[in-house]
Design a protein around this motif. Structure first.
Motif, PDB file in Angstrom:
ATOM      1  N   GLY A 431       0.819  -1.205   0.000  1.00 30.80           N
ATOM      2  CA  GLY A 431       0.000   0.000   0.000  1.00 30.80           C
ATOM      3  C   GLY A 431       0.855   1.258   0.000  1.00 30.80           C
ATOM      4  O   GLY A 431       2.042   1.230   0.364  1.00 30.80           O
ATOM      5  N   PRO A 432       0.278   2.397  -0.400  1.00 31.35           N
ATOM      6  CA  PRO A 432       1.057   3.638  -0.516  1.00 31.35           C
ATOM      7  C   PRO A 432       1.377   4.254   0.836  1.00 31.35           C
ATOM      8  O   PRO A 432       0.557   4.225   1.760  1.00 31.35           O
ATOM      9  CB  PRO A 432       0.116   4.551  -1.324  1.00 31.35           C
ATOM     10  N   SER A 437      -1.365   7.776   5.580  1.00 33.11           N
ATOM     11  CA  SER A 437      -1.059   6.433   6.075  1.00 33.11           C
ATOM     12  C   SER A 437       0.167   6.384   6.985  1.00 33.11           C
ATOM     13  O   SER A 437       0.559   5.299   7.416  1.00 33.11           O
ATOM     14  CB  SER A 437      -0.845   5.475   4.889  1.00 33.11           C
ATOM     15  N   THR A 438       0.761   7.527   7.271  1.00 35.72           N
ATOM     16  CA  THR A 438       2.001   7.510   8.060  1.00 35.72           C
ATOM     17  C   THR A 438       1.776   7.001   9.482  1.00 35.72           C
ATOM     18  O   THR A 438       2.622   6.310  10.044  1.00 35.72           O
ATOM     19  CB  THR A 438       2.615   8.924   8.112  1.00 35.72           C
ATOM     20  N   THR A 439       0.636   7.333  10.091  1.00 34.20           N
ATOM     21  CA  THR A 439       0.369   6.880  11.460  1.00 34.20           C
ATOM     22  C   THR A 439       0.274   5.368  11.523  1.00 34.20           C
ATOM     23  O   THR A 439       0.895   4.721  12.387  1.00 34.20           O
ATOM     24  CB  THR A 439      -0.936   7.518  11.978  1.00 34.20           C
ATOM     25  N   LEU A 440      -0.507   4.771  10.605  1.00 34.14           N
ATOM     26  CA  LEU A 440      -0.618   3.319  10.568  1.00 34.14           C
ATOM     27  C   LEU A 440       0.719   2.664  10.232  1.00 34.14           C
ATOM     28  O   LEU A 440       1.050   1.593  10.746  1.00 34.14           O
ATOM     29  CB  LEU A 440      -1.672   2.903   9.540  1.00 34.14           C
ATOM     30  N   PHE A 441       1.519   3.324   9.378  1.00 33.18           N
ATOM     31  CA  PHE A 441       2.839   2.802   9.016  1.00 33.18           C
ATOM     32  C   PHE A 441       3.720   2.694  10.252  1.00 33.18           C
ATOM     33  O   PHE A 441       4.373   1.664  10.488  1.00 33.18           O
ATOM     34  CB  PHE A 441       3.470   3.717   7.970  1.00 33.18           C
ATOM     35  N   ARG A 462       5.042   2.283  -2.278  1.00 32.59           N
ATOM     36  CA  ARG A 462       5.792   3.420  -2.794  1.00 32.59           C
ATOM     37  C   ARG A 462       5.625   4.596  -1.849  1.00 32.59           C
ATOM     38  O   ARG A 462       4.590   4.745  -1.194  1.00 32.59           O
ATOM     39  CB  ARG A 462       5.336   3.809  -4.199  1.00 32.59           C
ATOM     40  N   VAL A 463       6.647   5.422  -1.789  1.00 26.83           N
ATOM     41  CA  VAL A 463       6.603   6.648  -0.996  1.00 26.83           C
ATOM     42  C   VAL A 463       6.055   7.750  -1.902  1.00 26.83           C
ATOM     43  O   VAL A 463       6.644   8.064  -2.934  1.00 26.83           O
ATOM     44  CB  VAL A 463       7.999   7.024  -0.475  1.00 26.83           C
ATOM     45  N   SER A 464       4.913   8.336  -1.504  1.00 25.87           N
ATOM     46  CA  SER A 464       4.184   9.227  -2.410  1.00 25.87           C
ATOM     47  C   SER A 464       4.419  10.706  -2.172  1.00 25.87           C
ATOM     48  O   SER A 464       4.196  11.516  -3.066  1.00 25.87           O
ATOM     49  CB  SER A 464       2.674   8.948  -2.323  1.00 25.87           C
ATOM     50  N   ASP A 494      11.350   6.846  -8.529  1.00 25.96           N
ATOM     51  CA  ASP A 494      10.711   8.101  -8.156  1.00 25.96           C
ATOM     52  C   ASP A 494      10.772   8.313  -6.645  1.00 25.96           C
ATOM     53  O   ASP A 494      10.871   9.445  -6.174  1.00 25.96           O
ATOM     54  CB  ASP A 494       9.257   8.146  -8.647  1.00 25.96           C
ATOM     55  N   CYS A 495      10.748   7.211  -5.856  1.00 22.95           N
ATOM     56  CA  CYS A 495      10.924   7.344  -4.414  1.00 22.95           C
ATOM     57  C   CYS A 495      12.335   7.842  -4.087  1.00 22.95           C
ATOM     58  O   CYS A 495      12.522   8.680  -3.195  1.00 22.95           O
ATOM     59  CB  CYS A 495      10.685   6.009  -3.720  1.00 22.95           C
TER      60      CYS A 495
END
Length: 543
Positions: A431-432, A437-441, A462-464, A494-495
């Protein structure tokens, strides 16, 4: 030479009979609407007709697609009403021209393509809201007077009006079952006109709209006039004057482009063809600039008249040209006849247009649509109907849809965890990784209990954005603080570019770190490898 022919679609097959009849029908429905909006804003009736003629002709020839009809639309006129009341007509002309400049800029920068970002629920809400507005606008024709002073028709006058409207609707419904050689809307207008004229029925006519604000003793107004003449708006050439017209020009440009490009998308769906959004922006801009310098009130594509045009069988540019030229002929020669057209006939046509515009399929889709999409559709419809601000309704709908998408995407990030035979802990991210999504990451990692070496694999992720970069920085700092190594694997190119671009925001480089290494497929640059060691705990190591 063929390139220039294609600009005007001269190589397209044209049904001349359908195009001419459709153009005449469109002109009949456009004239009273332009007049009503002009009078509502305090303009002269001719200002409304000049706007309809100039917008209609320029966009019919140069616009983004055949079949799209532009004129003096209420969506843009409403924007100018406050300016008219506070500074007068010359400032209005200047603001219209400025709106055209902004629209040209959008077209030249090819920003029209961003209309594709409008989700389907927003389109449903936009179309349904417009259908309701078109229907509600016809109710004003059952009143006499202007503004708050308007009162409902009563008695025989009301019954006559209702009867003629129903008679027009019946003609439009049943004539296509007999013949489609002539547009049913045009037949309805002509038949009702003849019935009223020869039976000498007393009912509301176009001339009554023109003179509805005329006081007793004043000279009656008329549609007759001359060709539009060049006129530079007489406002002070100062920064203060520019500040006055700037917000009106911006808002009018935004409203016009929003309604225009959404209407273009709607026509694309109906005709199963593809229009050119950037070309439509340029045509609108050019037409509004001409309006500002030739005494028109400006405008944008009109969805009701466009649907009248399509329902009459038009698929080429000729109908729009015919409609515009018809308006000009009426200004020059035909006003005595057009002023006698019964309003009831035009109301009947517009009621049927509103019924045809409404997306009845959206009711069936309610059972299959997510709740968030249903909410967006209803909200856009309500804002469109209540505020009559199409641009605001669409903007709010797009923002809410984007937030819902971001929330749903944020919940999709997950990690597959395992320890290999060498005692290395693996986190395979799916997932992106972005701001949502940083908190869940961060919650996926067990920094304290993990082994001394950890690999975070981004093969399925991928880091978006920069929030994702900062999340990587934070997680590597947390592992570094407890003396553990972290490796980043399978970062896409791209990341990697995002990481390189983040040097000025967070301290990122690609030299070897004595504490841990971050692995990528290849080094970002040869020069970075030779950089001296820093105190940054977040390093990239090329493999």
């Amino acid at each position: 030479m063929q390139k220039y022919l294609n600009i005007f679609d001269f190589n397209q097959k044209v049904d001349y009979k359908n195009e001419i009849l459709a153009g005449l029908t469109v002109a009949m429905t456009m004239i009273p609407e332009s007049l009503m909006f002009a009078i509502l804003a305090g303009f002269s009736p001719l200002v409304g007709l000049y706007g309809a003629f100039i917008m209609g002709l320029v966009t019919a020839i140069f616009g983004g697609r055949p079949g799209l009809i532009s004129g003096g639309a209420g969506a843009t006129v409403v924007v100018l009403m406050a300016l008219m009341n506070s500074h007068g007509l010359e400032y209005v002309f200047a603001a219209v021209a400025l709106a055209g400049v902004f629209q040209l800029i959008v077209g030249f920068l090819k920003l029209g393509k961003f209309i594709r970002l409008v989700p389907q629920p927003v389109m449903f809400g936009f179309v349904n809201g417009l259908a309701i507005i078109i229907f509600m606008a016809q109710m004003d024709q059952f009143k006499v007077g202007v503004g708050d002073a308007a009162v409902w028709l009563t008695g025989a006058t009301l019954y006559t009006m209702v009867g003629l409207v129903l008679f027009t609707i019946a003609i439009i419904v049943f004539v296509p079952k007999l013949t489609k050689a002539v547009p049913a809307s045009l037949i309805g207008i002509i038949v009702v006109f003849l019935v009223v004229y020869f039976l000498d029925i007393e009912t509301k006519q176009v001339v009554d709209i023109i003179n509805q604000d005329t006081l007793p003793g004043e000279e009656l107004k008329s549609l007759s006039g001359s060709l539009p003449s060049f006129h530079i708006p007489t406002i002070p050439f100062t920064l203060e004057a520019f500040k006055i017209i700037l917000p009106y020009g911006l808002i009018m440009a935004a409203v016009g482009l929003t309604e225009g490009l959404l209407t273009l998308n709607l026509v694309d769906e109906i005709t199963n063809t593809k229009g050119n959004s950037n070309r439509e922006c340029l045509a609108q801009g050019g037409a509004n600039i001409l309006n500002g310098f030739f005494g028109g009130m400006g405008g944008c594509p009109m969805i009701a008249q466009t649907l009248v045009n399509l329902s009459a069988g038009s698929r080429a540019r000729l109908s729009g040209i015919i409609a515009a030229l018809t308006i000009l002929v009426i200004i020059l020669f035909g006003s005595p006849v057009i002023e006698l057209v019964p309003i009831a006939a035009l109301v009947g046509v517009m009621v049927m247009v509103s019924v045809g515009t409404f997306e009845w399929a959206s009711f069936k889709a309610l059972r299959r649509m997510p709740r968030s999409d249903i909410f967006v559709m209803i909200l856009v419809t309500l804002i469109t109907v209540v505020l009559h601000n199409l641009a605001l309704a669409v903007l709010i709908g797009v923002i809410i849809s984007a937030l819902v998408f971001a929330w749903e995407s944020a919940k999709r990030i997950r990690a597959r965890k395992y320890v290999d035979e060498n005692g290395v802990k693996h986190y395979e991210i799916y997932g992106p990784l972005f701001f949502g999504s940083t908190t869940l990451f961060n919650e996926k990692f067990d920094v304290q209990d993990d082994p001394s070496e950890v690999i975070i694999d981004f093969k399925e992720s991928r880091v978006s954005d920069m929030s994702g970069i900062e999340a990587l920085n934070k997680i590597t700092e947390r592992y570094a603080q407890v003396g553990k190594k972290v490796h980043l694997r399978h970062l896409s190119n791209d990341c990697i570019r995002l990481l390189a671009a983040a040097d000025d925001i967070i301290d990122v480089n690609v030299m070897e770190d004595p504490t841990y290494k971050v692995m990528v497929d290849k080094p970002l640059s040869k020069s970075k490898v030779d950089e001296p060691e820093t105190k940054n705990p977040f390093k990239l190591w090329g493999l």
